[in-house]
Each structure stands twice: as C-alpha cells, then as structure tokens.
Design a protein around this motif. Structure first.
Motif, PDB file in Angstrom:
ATOM      1  N   LEU A   1       0.817  -1.219   0.000  1.00  0.00           N
ATOM      2  CA  LEU A   1       0.000   0.000   0.000  1.00  0.00           C
ATOM      3  C   LEU A   1       0.846   1.263   0.000  1.00  0.00           C
ATOM      4  O   LEU A   1       0.419   2.299  -0.489  1.00  0.00           O
ATOM      5  CB  LEU A   1      -0.925   0.004   1.217  1.00  0.00           C
ATOM      6  CG  LEU A   1      -2.126  -0.945   1.165  1.00  0.00           C
ATOM      7  CD1 LEU A   1      -2.862  -0.927   2.495  1.00  0.00           C
ATOM      8  CD2 LEU A   1      -3.064  -0.552   0.042  1.00  0.00           C
TER       9      LEU A   1
ATOM     10  N   ALA B   1      -4.110   6.040   5.027  1.00  0.00           N
ATOM     11  CA  ALA B   1      -5.527   6.095   4.639  1.00  0.00           C
ATOM     12  C   ALA B   1      -6.307   4.902   5.188  1.00  0.00           C
ATOM     13  O   ALA B   1      -7.473   5.044   5.594  1.00  0.00           O
ATOM     14  CB  ALA B   1      -5.640   6.147   3.117  1.00  0.00           C
ATOM     15  N   VAL B   2      -5.683   3.726   5.221  1.00  0.00           N
ATOM     16  CA  VAL B   2      -6.368   2.537   5.749  1.00  0.00           C
ATOM     17  C   VAL B   2      -6.703   2.714   7.227  1.00  0.00           C
ATOM     18  O   VAL B   2      -7.848   2.525   7.658  1.00  0.00           O
ATOM     19  CB  VAL B   2      -5.498   1.277   5.529  1.00  0.00           C
ATOM     20  CG1 VAL B   2      -6.031   0.125   6.377  1.00  0.00           C
ATOM     21  CG2 VAL B   2      -5.506   0.888   4.070  1.00  0.00           C
TER      22      VAL B   2
ATOM     23  N   LEU C   1      -4.110   1.133  -5.056  1.00  0.00           N
ATOM     24  CA  LEU C   1      -2.795   1.335  -4.462  1.00  0.00           C
ATOM     25  C   LEU C   1      -2.102   0.017  -4.150  1.00  0.00           C
ATOM     26  O   LEU C   1      -0.883  -0.057  -4.087  1.00  0.00           O
ATOM     27  CB  LEU C   1      -2.912   2.175  -3.187  1.00  0.00           C
ATOM     28  CG  LEU C   1      -3.286   3.650  -3.358  1.00  0.00           C
ATOM     29  CD1 LEU C   1      -3.459   4.307  -1.998  1.00  0.00           C
ATOM     30  CD2 LEU C   1      -2.225   4.383  -4.168  1.00  0.00           C
ATOM     31  N   ALA C   2      -2.888  -1.036  -3.926  1.00  0.00           N
ATOM     32  CA  ALA C   2      -2.322  -2.340  -3.582  1.00  0.00           C
ATOM     33  C   ALA C   2      -1.941  -3.152  -4.811  1.00  0.00           C
ATOM     34  O   ALA C   2      -1.133  -4.077  -4.716  1.00  0.00           O
ATOM     35  CB  ALA C   2      -3.308  -3.125  -2.721  1.00  0.00           C
TER      36      ALA C   2
ATOM     37  N   GLY D   1      -1.119   4.949   1.481  1.00  0.00           N
ATOM     38  CA  GLY D   1      -2.194   3.968   1.576  1.00  0.00           C
ATOM     39  C   GLY D   1      -2.387   3.437   2.987  1.00  0.00           C
ATOM     40  O   GLY D   1      -3.516   3.219   3.438  1.00  0.00           O
ATOM     41  N   THR D   2      -1.281   3.232   3.696  1.00  0.00           N
ATOM     42  CA  THR D   2      -1.376   2.732   5.071  1.00  0.00           C
ATOM     43  C   THR D   2      -2.054   3.752   5.978  1.00  0.00           C
ATOM     44  O   THR D   2      -2.923   3.405   6.801  1.00  0.00           O
ATOM     45  CB  THR D   2       0.021   2.399   5.602  1.00  0.00           C
ATOM     46  OG1 THR D   2       0.627   1.425   4.746  1.00  0.00           O
ATOM     47  CG2 THR D   2      -0.054   1.841   7.005  1.00  0.00           C
TER      48      THR D   2
ATOM     49  N   ASN E   1       1.722   1.604  -9.144  1.00  0.00           N
ATOM     50  CA  ASN E   1       0.361   1.204  -8.821  1.00  0.00           C
ATOM     51  C   ASN E   1      -0.590   1.574  -9.951  1.00  0.00           C
ATOM     52  O   ASN E   1      -0.193   2.190 -10.954  1.00  0.00           O
ATOM     53  CB  ASN E   1      -0.091   1.828  -7.496  1.00  0.00           C
ATOM     54  CG  ASN E   1       0.004   3.344  -7.493  1.00  0.00           C
ATOM     55  OD1 ASN E   1      -0.415   4.007  -8.428  1.00  0.00           O
ATOM     56  ND2 ASN E   1       0.580   3.899  -6.432  1.00  0.00           N
TER      57      ASN E   1
ATOM     58  N   LEU F   1     -14.150   3.563   0.428  1.00  0.00           N
ATOM     59  CA  LEU F   1     -12.769   3.627   0.877  1.00  0.00           C
ATOM     60  C   LEU F   1     -11.965   2.442   0.340  1.00  0.00           C
ATOM     61  O   LEU F   1     -10.830   2.593  -0.127  1.00  0.00           O
ATOM     62  CB  LEU F   1     -12.722   3.655   2.406  1.00  0.00           C
ATOM     63  CG  LEU F   1     -11.331   3.670   3.043  1.00  0.00           C
ATOM     64  CD1 LEU F   1     -10.599   4.951   2.669  1.00  0.00           C
ATOM     65  CD2 LEU F   1     -11.433   3.532   4.558  1.00  0.00           C
ATOM     66  N   LEU F   2     -12.565   1.261   0.382  1.00  0.00           N
ATOM     67  CA  LEU F   2     -11.880   0.081  -0.145  1.00  0.00           C
ATOM     68  C   LEU F   2     -11.655   0.187  -1.651  1.00  0.00           C
ATOM     69  O   LEU F   2     -10.611  -0.214  -2.174  1.00  0.00           O
ATOM     70  CB  LEU F   2     -12.679  -1.177   0.189  1.00  0.00           C
ATOM     71  CG  LEU F   2     -12.769  -1.544   1.676  1.00  0.00           C
ATOM     72  CD1 LEU F   2     -13.662  -2.766   1.867  1.00  0.00           C
ATOM     73  CD2 LEU F   2     -11.397  -1.781   2.263  1.00  0.00           C
TER      74      LEU F   2
ATOM     75  N   TYR G   1      -3.027   3.713 -10.098  1.00  0.00           N
ATOM     76  CA  TYR G   1      -3.228   5.147 -10.300  1.00  0.00           C
ATOM     77  C   TYR G   1      -2.120   5.736 -11.185  1.00  0.00           C
ATOM     78  O   TYR G   1      -2.386   6.601 -12.038  1.00  0.00           O
ATOM     79  CB  TYR G   1      -3.252   5.871  -8.952  1.00  0.00           C
ATOM     80  CG  TYR G   1      -4.549   5.705  -8.201  1.00  0.00           C
ATOM     81  CD1 TYR G   1      -5.762   6.030  -8.787  1.00  0.00           C
ATOM     82  CD2 TYR G   1      -4.557   5.232  -6.894  1.00  0.00           C
ATOM     83  CE1 TYR G   1      -6.960   5.882  -8.093  1.00  0.00           C
ATOM     84  CE2 TYR G   1      -5.737   5.074  -6.195  1.00  0.00           C
ATOM     85  CZ  TYR G   1      -6.941   5.400  -6.806  1.00  0.00           C
ATOM     86  OH  TYR G   1      -8.120   5.250  -6.120  1.00  0.00           O
TER      87      TYR G   1
ATOM     88  N   LEU H   1      -8.695   2.451  -2.238  1.00  0.00           N
ATOM     89  CA  LEU H   1      -7.401   1.935  -1.793  1.00  0.00           C
ATOM     90  C   LEU H   1      -6.952   0.720  -2.581  1.00  0.00           C
ATOM     91  O   LEU H   1      -5.753   0.412  -2.607  1.00  0.00           O
ATOM     92  CB  LEU H   1      -7.463   1.578  -0.305  1.00  0.00           C
ATOM     93  CG  LEU H   1      -7.635   2.758   0.655  1.00  0.00           C
ATOM     94  CD1 LEU H   1      -7.736   2.261   2.084  1.00  0.00           C
ATOM     95  CD2 LEU H   1      -6.478   3.739   0.515  1.00  0.00           C
TER      96      LEU H   1
END
Length: 498
Positions: free
Chosen positions: A26, A33-34, A66-67, A30-31, A75, A59-60, A77, A63
């Motif tokens: 992430l 944001a999680v 990003l993973a 990303g982390t 990624n 939200l999922l 994006y 994200l």
C-alpha cells in the motif's frame, strides 16, 4: 606433487531496493488512509451500521488500486495517470514538433524540443583557461557540466587492476555525496558505426604522390572498408548542481564555482580508470545533441572538425527539424528511437564484465546510448535509510517461516553488510539505467527490440520500454544532465510514499 593456485575473479553486488514504508504494497499514503478510514468507520458504526458500510465500501474501492502494483512498483493510479497524460498531449498536438524558418519557433531556429526547450548552454573557463560548457536548466534552476573520457577498457588487464578501478570508481561516487549542491550524476556510453571520416583525414593526406600504385590502392581500400567493421564509442559523465531553497546566485558566480571544482573531478575520474578526461565545450555539447537527433550528419560534423577545428554549431540549432512522438517510438529527422527503463537490477553478485555486451556497438543500429543515472545521498540521510532498512529486514525475517524465511535471512545479511559499509565511510547512491537505440526506419525497431532483450538477459537486467513517454526518455539519455526525478509534477517524496 605440485599445486597451482587458482585465480579468483572478484564479484560485485549487494545493491538493494529500499523497502517501501507502509503496510504491504500500500505504501505510506495507503497505510495512513487505511488506518484513518478504519477509525472513521468505527466511529460512524457507533451511530449507524449502514452509514459505516456506506463509508467503508468507497474507501476500499479507492485503496484497492494502491495495492495492485506492477513488477517495477507502479500502482494502478500511476498507470492511469500515464495514459491520461499521453492522451492530453496528443489532443494538444504537443507530440509533434516542427522547427526552422517555416515554423512558429522564435527566430526560426532549430532549438531542441520537449524538456530541452527551456535549456540554455553557457561557457566558462577553468583554472587552466580551457573552455567548458554549462547547461542551464532554467525551469528548475539547475546547472550541468559534461565531462568526456576515454576508459582504458578491461581487455588484457589483470583482475587486480580491474578491482582497483572499481574501488576507485566507488570512491569517486562516494565523494559525490559530499559535493555541495550536487543533485545527481549520469554516465552515458554512446556507440555508433564508424563513419570513416577521421581515418580518411589521417591517412589520405599522408599518401605520397610518388608512392607505388599498389601501396596507394591498399591504403585507399583500407580507408573504404575499415569503417564497415569498426565502431566509435564515446563516454560522457554529467554532473548536475542545484541551488539551495531560497538561494539566489548569478549564473557567472555558479560557473566560476564549477570552474574551481573541475580539476579535482577530472583527476578523480582519471584515477578510476576513466583515462584522459576533459570537459566538453558549449559547441561540443551542441554537436553531440545534434548528432543524436540527426545521425546522418555525424560524418559532416567530424569532417568540419578535421578541416576547420570545429563546426560552429550553437545550442539554438542543435535540435531536429521535425520530431513525432508515438506511444512506442520517437521519430526525429533521420532516425527512429526507442528507450527502455530499468525495472530490476541483477540479483546476487556479478562480475566486472556484466555490462560489456550491452555497452558494445550493436549491428543494425545507427546509435545506441546506455545511461546510468546516480542520485548520491548525503551521509546523514544515508545513515537513517540504512538503519531503517536493517530494522525492516530483521522484522520480516523474525515473522516468517519456511522458504520465505531463507530469503529473508539473505536480506538481513545484505542489510547488515550495507550498514557496516556505510558506517566505515562508504557512500549510499540510488541508481537506475536507461537504454536508447536509434535505427533508420520504424520497421527496424522489432530487430532492435529483440537485440536489447537478448543483451539485457545476458546482463541479468529486467527492463521495460518507456511507452507513452519516449520523447522525455530520449532526452534523459542525452549528455545534458537531465535528471528524471527533478522533472516530475509530483514531488519525489510523495511518489516514494505512494
């Protein structure tokens, strides 16, 4: 019974990709944001479970891209942004460049396009009153000097001498970490078929009129046939300096500062096996760029140098007459080019000749440039990176089992060795590689692609084409000091956090 000691050839390696901070793939952004999204979802769930689900699902979805990452760490994006930028440039017509008297360019000159459009080349004098060119990147307020050298090569050289050269080169790179204001360095090795102009200029004027006809015929035949089996190789080192934030200095002051540094840089380069080294003048820099955009004029420029001592070319006329950027290629005057980017460096250890095949001239190509890009890191930042990487490797090794644990143990040993070397004075340098191949027509690109794929496989490199950014990648392999991380819209720190 006699015994014979075996000669052990030194190996090199221990380069590692720094671990990305964050949870899994992430990244740091990303982390954060999680965990932030989970906290907000838990707080909303105290009020309404339905509202919490409504917040959690988008939200999922945000994200998840990003993973999902490619082999080189990009990624989803970033891939989408690359394609969006490509379509925007095509819509604006910026992928087509036309210069000259019949174009809309100022004064009808042939300025280089793209990233080089705002670049100017100035000239200074070093301590020995020798001219040297300074490439001024006005948009980023960066200054680059270009050094030319003739490396001795590794043929018929003892392994101990090669190891000494490699160690000296490492010390030279470590010294760059202490260079005040240095933003990056690049080493460009350019190969091309020999035009035969220099050989003809040396041999033909020396043929005596009263010499036997057979001898004269042999010498003329040598001049005609030798270039078909020979090649020329040029090595350039570009050093790019920048000003501190908020600092304002005149160009003359910066050029005088660079003139003081030149002798020390040249002497260190010669000690690292670089051979005779000197700084290119503004005219020579313009000639190199002009030949890169139009390989057909290489013989004319060499002939002008031999007859008149120089071509008189200026930076304002160093660009192409026309250039068209396509998704997978870049067409410019008499050549078509394609550039590849490094994805993964060789794993494990390698020998000193690992890049020999890639650096040599390739059959069927007009020109080939291999650019090694270096970003020296200051000692204070190097210590923090090394320690953070060592702790991360130890944590991963302690939390894994089985076959994965064996790989993690190897990572720990490599991180420990890096920490020891950095503590004893070694420099930490980030590096990458780019390869540009220029051919005659677009139909020859398939053969060039196969050749590069075979050469990178033998060098244990993984590379990918710089699709949808071929023009910018082409400029980065020119010896003008273009540093890719200094020409991005997104700050480098934010890109690393992604």
């Amino acid at each position: 019974m006699s015994t014979q000691a075996a000669t052990v050839e030194p190996t090199y390696g221990n380069w590692r990709r720094p671990r990305r901070p964050g949870l899994g793939s992430l990244g740091l952004v990303g982390t954060v944001a999680v965990f932030g999204g989970l906290v907000i979802t838990l707080l909303i769930s105290l009020i309404s479970l339905v509202a919490a689900i409504v917040v959690l699902v988008p939200l999922l979805l945000l994200l998840l891209p990003l993973a999902v990452r490619t082999q080189d760490g990009r990624n989803a994006y970033q891939l989408v942004a690359l394609r969006v930028g490509w379509f925007q440039r095509k819509a604006k017509g910026s992928t087509i460049y036309v210069s000259g008297p019949l174009s809309q360019r100022p004064a009808g000159r042939f300025r280089p396009p793209g990233i080089l459009s705002r670049v100017t080349v100035e000239e200074g004098r070093d301590a020995y009153d020798r001219p040297f060119g300074v490439v001024h990147h006005r948009g980023r307020n960066l200054y680059s000097i270009v050094l030319s050298c003739e490396p001795d090569g590794g043929s018929l050289v003892d392994p101990d001498q090669v190891d000494t050269w490699v160690a000296s080169w490492g010390h030279w790179l470590a010294r760059l970490s202490n260079e005040r204001g240095l933003r990056g360095a690049s080493v460009i090795v350019e190969t091309a078929p020999d035009t035969g102009t220099r050989l003809a200029a040396e041999v033909l004027p020396r043929i005596r009129p009263d010499a036997p006809e057979a001898a004269k015929a042999v010498m003329r035949e040598v001049v005609d046939r030798y270039p078909t089996a020979a090649s020329e190789m040029n090595t350039y080192i570009c050093l790019t300096y920048g000003l501190a934030p908020g600092q304002k200095r005149e160009s003359e002051d910066v050029i005088n500062d660079l003139a003081i540094r030149l002798p020390g840089l040249l002497s260190g380069l010669m000690g690292a096996g670089g051979g005779p080294a000197l700084a290119l003048s503004a005219e020579q820099i313009s000639e190199v760029v002009r030949v890169a955009y139009d390989p057909a004029v290489a013989g004319d420029i060499l002939e002008a140098r031999a007859e008149h001592g120089g071509s008189g070319l200026t930076w304002e006329d160093a660009g192409p007459t026309a250039a068209v950027e396509k998704a997978r290629s870049y067409q410019h005057d008499s050549g078509v080019s394609r550039t590849w980017l490094l994805t993964l460096a060789p794993r494990g250890t390698v020998r000193s000749g690992v890049l020999r095949g890639l650096l040599q001239a390739s059959a069927g190509t007009r020109r080939k440039r291999v650019a090694l890009l270096y970003r020296p890191i200051d000692p204070a930042t190097s210590a923090r990176i090394v320690e953070a990487d060592r702790r991360a490797a130890q944590f991963m090794a302690s939390s894994q089992r089985g076959l994965v644990q064996a790989r993690s143990a190897t990572e720990v040993r490599a991180a420990e060795q890096t920490a020891v070397e950095e503590a004893t004075g070694a420099g930490l340098v980030e590096f990458s590689m780019m390869v540009t191949v220029t051919v005659d027509t677009e139909a020859d690109l398939d053969d060039a692609n196969a050749a590069v794929r075979n050469l990178t496989a033998s060098a244990r490199l993984l590379m990918r084409p710089a699709d949808r950014m071929q023009a910018a990648a082409f400029s980065c392999t020119l010896p003008v000091g273009i540093l890719p991380w200094e020409h991005t819209l997104v700050p480098r720190e934010l890109k690393e956090a992604l």
